[in-house]
Design a protein around this motif. Structure first.
Motif, PDB file in Angstrom:
ATOM      1  N   ASN A 118       0.953  -1.233  -0.028  1.00 45.92           N
ATOM      2  CA  ASN A 118      -0.165  -0.001  -0.021  1.00 45.92           C
ATOM      3  C   ASN A 118       0.737   1.295   0.134  1.00 45.92           C
ATOM      4  N   PRO A 119       0.955   2.004  -1.231  1.00 43.73           N
ATOM      5  CA  PRO A 119       1.701   3.620  -1.219  1.00 43.73           C
ATOM      6  C   PRO A 119       1.196   4.356  -0.003  1.00 43.73           C
ATOM      7  N   ALA A 120      -0.116   4.264   0.326  1.00 39.67           N
ATOM      8  CA  ALA A 120      -0.450   5.233   1.642  1.00 39.67           C
ATOM      9  C   ALA A 120       0.383   5.139   2.744  1.00 39.67           C
ATOM     10  N   VAL A 121       1.016   4.031   2.999  1.00 42.04           N
ATOM     11  CA  VAL A 121       1.649   3.818   4.366  1.00 42.04           C
ATOM     12  C   VAL A 121       2.897   4.799   4.409  1.00 42.04           C
ATOM     13  N   PRO A 122       3.699   4.993   3.558  1.00 39.82           N
ATOM     14  CA  PRO A 122       4.658   6.024   3.713  1.00 39.82           C
ATOM     15  C   PRO A 122       4.211   7.619   3.878  1.00 39.82           C
ATOM     16  N   ASP A 123       3.255   7.719   3.047  1.00 42.00           N
ATOM     17  CA  ASP A 123       2.484   8.974   3.034  1.00 42.00           C
ATOM     18  C   ASP A 123       1.935   9.479   4.349  1.00 42.00           C
ATOM     19  N   LEU A 124       1.230   8.219   5.153  1.00 39.51           N
ATOM     20  CA  LEU A 124       0.838   8.598   6.341  1.00 39.51           C
ATOM     21  C   LEU A 124       1.905   8.571   7.431  1.00 39.51           C
ATOM     22  N   VAL A 125       2.939   7.935   7.354  1.00 41.96           N
ATOM     23  CA  VAL A 125       4.116   8.051   8.443  1.00 41.96           C
ATOM     24  C   VAL A 125       4.639   9.651   7.960  1.00 41.96           C
ATOM     25  N   SER A 126       4.820  10.230   6.934  1.00 45.64           N
ATOM     26  CA  SER A 126       5.430  11.533   6.781  1.00 45.64           C
ATOM     27  C   SER A 126       4.290  12.436   7.040  1.00 45.64           C
TER      28      SER A 126
END
Length: 166
Positions: A118-126
């Motif tokens: 899921n590409p949204a994981v690093p976005d959320l962590v950021s």
């Protein structure tokens, strides 16, 4: 019900923090926190809470992680900072799971597979950065829901990224 544009995660941001799991600054772990900060490692604190529970100043960034808007909840009452429905289980997995405790172990494995791609994981962590974050969910069972799995995954994601950087 709010529009999906009302709560969006910024895209394209690279992973900028490394998590150490649940850590609060107490006398017991202050030295661990100072060592981590000297090494340039940021801390991430993630908790989970029902969206129907009263918002608190201790929640930090309030992130709804359900794909569907919670029934009977107004936008103001939810007091959200983000709505990250991309991190919720797929509709097929959610329907199969049906919040049955006898399926939770299998659900956890399937959901973790979804999260890994899921590409949204690093976005959320950021988006969380070094702030405290609370993942909000609508399920009645506080122990058998996807937010429990997601919180654990986000914590381990930070630890894995830490090893890759080091």
């Amino acid at each position: 019900m709010p529009d999906e544009d009302d709560f969006a995660i910024g895209g394209g941001a690279s992973l900028a923090i490394i998590g150490l799991g649940r850590m609060t600054l107490s006398r017991r772990n202050t030295s661990r926190a100072r060592r981590a900060l000297r090494k340039g490692v940021a801390m991430i604190t993630i908790s989970i809470k029902r969206v129907y529970d009263k918002p608190s100043s201790r929640d930090g960034v309030r992130i709804l992680v359900d794909r569907l808007w919670p029934r009977g909840m107004s936008k103001d009452a939810a007091a959200l900072d983000l709505w990250c429905k991309e991190l919720a289980p797929t509709p097929a997995l959610r329907t199969w799971f049906d919040h049955r405790s006898d399926r939770f172990a299998e659900f956890k494995g399937r959901y973790l597979l979804e999260l890994r791609s899921n590409p949204a994981v690093p976005d959320l962590v950021s988006q969380i950065g070094t702030r405290r974050a609370t993942l909000l969910y609508g399920a009645k069972n506080r122990a058998v829901n996807h937010a429990v799995v997601l919180a654990g995954y986000l914590e381990s994601y930070g630890k894995l990224a830490s090893r890759k950087r080091g």
